[in-house]
Design an enzyme around this catalytic site. Structure first.
Site, PDB file in Angstrom:
ATOM      1  CD  GLU A  33      -1.654  -2.383   1.714  1.00 49.68           C
ATOM      2  OE1 GLU A  33      -2.512  -3.284   1.757  1.00 49.68           O
ATOM      3  OE2 GLU A  33      -0.474  -2.534   2.125  1.00 49.68           O
ATOM      4  CG  PHE A  91      -9.801  -9.970  11.022  1.00 50.85           C
ATOM      5  CD1 PHE A  91      -8.568 -10.357  11.525  1.00 50.85           C
ATOM      6  CD2 PHE A  91      -9.983  -9.964   9.647  1.00 50.85           C
ATOM      7  CE1 PHE A  91      -7.544 -10.742  10.686  1.00 50.85           C
ATOM      8  CE2 PHE A  91      -8.957 -10.360   8.795  1.00 50.85           C
ATOM      9  CZ  PHE A  91      -7.734 -10.740   9.317  1.00 50.85           C
ATOM     10  CD  GLN A  92      -7.230  -7.394   7.585  1.00 52.45           C
ATOM     11  OE1 GLN A  92      -8.075  -7.149   6.727  1.00 52.45           O
ATOM     12  NE2 GLN A  92      -6.032  -7.878   7.280  1.00 52.45           N
ATOM     13  CE  LYS A 108     -16.852  -7.244   3.133  1.00 56.36           C
ATOM     14  NZ  LYS A 108     -16.084  -8.418   3.636  1.00 56.36           N
ATOM     15  CG  MET A 142      22.222  13.273   4.163  1.00 57.25           C
ATOM     16  SD  MET A 142      23.373  14.409   3.342  1.00 57.25           S
ATOM     17  CE  MET A 142      22.499  14.713   1.814  1.00 57.25           C
TER      18      MET A 142
END
Length: 570
Positions: A60, A122-123, A172, A485
């Site tokens: 993602e 869940f999630q 959902k 760096m």
């Protein structure tokens, strides 16, 4: 406002309404990664694959950085899909990056069913709270009928005023539910004034200061590009004869070889542009926010100058540097008015001061970077060779670190929207997916990804997306086997205690070929030209690893907390 409907689809699901709303806004590409909570939207997408191309990234974070690259080149919002929980949280870095760099994004995340909100399902993650500080606006949708209006508002907010990322979280059950679909584009709403009217008296006051100035100086940033004000900037400096320097994100708004373009500001910018900031008498900032990497110690920054600030975001006015005249408004409109009130002028002697300091910098730094006598390859000479192949017409995407500073210092640009980098947040791993997004937005342009070996490994999995899309990105890894760096700072300020900065790298060429991407490696100067030619001649994506000096440093440098006039050449 005109209503946009799909004649044969009056009652549809929230998921399909999401797709149709995106199409109504002109979206033709979306970057994302499917999952359980956003599956209804992906199912609706299945019937619109010809109208809306989906790019399946490998993470993602890769999706949102690719959307940033797409947005920076196209000028249109990048659109991202992600599922709930870890899918949504993986967007946070990209959201924060887009927020500080003013990149328009519309991110749509799935969420657990509304009946499960707050139950630690869940999630389930409260992405609204998590993303609040990293977005320009966000909203959670629990009813299907609210989806079209939310998307219309999201596109308007993302693209108006100072652009930025927005996030819409859709439960959902809202995706499954039905609604009577109608779409109306948002053209404004109460309490949000993204394009304030310009105060002409402020413009006249600014012009009066400019007309009287002996050593005026323009600093321009990405606000010029976002306002499509490149022509107005050029007209302004050409009429007034004022030297102009660019911030990291302002690069390419004015061609690099323009006679009044004096170079780069900031910690690793050019010698003259930094040092002479504290000698100008009028400082004209256009679409830039006086970031600390540009100003150094604010207590010793341009105290002798009258400051004029052209800026669309009122929050940036007087935030870091106190102004004498602030012109709040769109840079394009502000510059047009300013040009009318400014006299034609030349500042030959003042420009000569920049040229003298440029000559000093060339002798002490640039000559050995671009045409080194040392045995090992330098990053500067690699960029110089790339310039020879692209003639300044390529899009150059950089990651974060030494290679970024070198590429931005030495790459040549003839066109605007040609420099893509992570500025304010400094996100390692940005480059590879952003280059993919840029190439998909402008397939006709050459897109070069210049990456360090450290940042490359942060999103290396997006080679899989490049392979699947066949996006012809040319990838140059400047490999010094260090987090360069950080190592430079350790050398200069921590007595060479190289703590956790040396990298033991894998075989990048073998990895690229494993992804079906042609690749080669070069470590000798006499092989560089041929390797470059082979890369640019190749029809398709290509990875070129260049082994460069391990302990080269990037100069000039303004040490952290120092004044811009304390810039070091060695």
């Amino acid at each position: 406002m005109e209503a946009i409907t799909k004649e044969d689809k009056k009652v549809i699901t929230g998921a399909e309404a999401t797709i149709l709303s995106l199409l109504a806004e002109g979206t033709d590409m979306v970057f994302g990664y499917p999952g359980g909570a956003i599956m209804p939207i992906y199912d609706a997408l299945y019937g619109y694959q010809k109208e809306l191309r989906h790019i399946l990234t490998r993470h993602e974070q890769g999706a949102i950085h690719a959307a940033q690259g797409f947005a920076r080149i196209s000028g249109r919002p990048g659109v991202v899909f992600a599922t709930s929980g870890p899918g949504a949280t993986n967007l946070i870095t990209g959201l924060a990056d887009a927020k500080i760099d003013s990149t328009p994004l519309v991110c749509i995340t799935g969420q657990v069913a509304s009946s499960l909100l707050g139950t630690d399902a869940f999630q389930e993650t409260d992405i609204i709270s998590l993303s609040m500080q990293a977005t320009k606006w966000n909203i959670q949708i629990t009813k299907a009928e609210d989806i079209p209006q939310a998307i219309a508002k999201a596109f308007y907010i993302a693209t108006s005023g100072r652009p930025g990322p927005v996030l819409i979280d859709i439960t959902k059950d809202a995706q499954f539910a039905s609604l009577n679909y109608e779409y109306r584009k948002c053209t404004g709403f109460r309490s949000y004034n993204p394009k304030p009217a310009i105060d002409t008296e402020k413009v006249k006051a600014a012009a009066e200061l400019i007309n009287k100035a002996k050593k005026p100086y323009v600093l321009f940033g990405q606000g010029v590009i976002l306002a499509h004000a490149e022509k107005e900037l050029a007209n302004f400096v050409e009429k007034t004869g004022i030297p102009a320097a660019w911030t990291l994100l302002g690069l390419s708004a004015l061609p690099t070889d323009h006679p009044l373009n004096v170079g780069m500001l900031g910690m690793h910018g050019n010698y003259g542009p930094n040092k002479l900031t504290n000698e100008c008498d009028v400082l004209i900032a256009v679409g830039m926010r006086f970031d600390d990497r540009v100003t150094g110690d604010l207590n010793r920054y341009a105290k002798q100058a009258k400051v004029i600030h052209l800026e669309i975001d009122p929050a940036e006015i007087d935030k870091n540097v106190q102004t004498n005249v602030a012109i709040l408004g769109d840079a394009k409109a502000s510059l047009k008015l300013l040009i009318e009130h400014c006299h034609a002028n030349e500042h030959t002697e003042w420009l000569e001061e920049f040229e003298k300091l440029s000559a000093i910098e060339y002798d002490k730094v640039i000559a050995s970077e671009l045409n080194p006598s040392k045995l090992g390859l330098t990053m500067g000479e690699v960029i110089r060779r790339a310039n020879e192949h692209t003639n300044g017409d390529a899009v150059v995407v950089t990651d974060v670190g030494q290679h970024q500073m070198v590429a931005c210092r030495y790459a040549k640009f003839n066109k605007s929207k040609s420099n893509i980098t992570s500025g304010g947040l400094g996100t390692m791993g940005f480059c590879l997916p952003a280059a993919l997004g840029a190439k998909l937005a402008a397939p006709e342009r050459e897109v070069i990804a210049v990456i360090g070996d450290g940042g490359f490994q942060m999103t290396i999995q997006e080679l899989g997306t490049i392979f699947q899309t066949r996006a012809a990105v040319k990838i140059i890894i400047l490999n010094n086997e260090f987090l360069g760096m950080v190592r430079q700072w350790q050398q200069l300020f921590f007595d060479k205690r190289y703590s956790s900065t040396e990298l033991v790298n894998p075989d990048f060429v073998a990895i690229a070929k494993g992804f079906g991407i042609e690749a080669s490696s070069v470590s000798e100067r006499d092989g560089l030209d041929n390797a470059m030619k082979q890369m640019f001649d190749h029809d398709g994506p290509y990875l070129l690893e260049v082994m460069v000096e391990k302990e080269d440093n990037v100069f000039p440098m303004v040490p952290s907390g120092a004044s811009v006039e304390d810039i070091r050449l060695e």
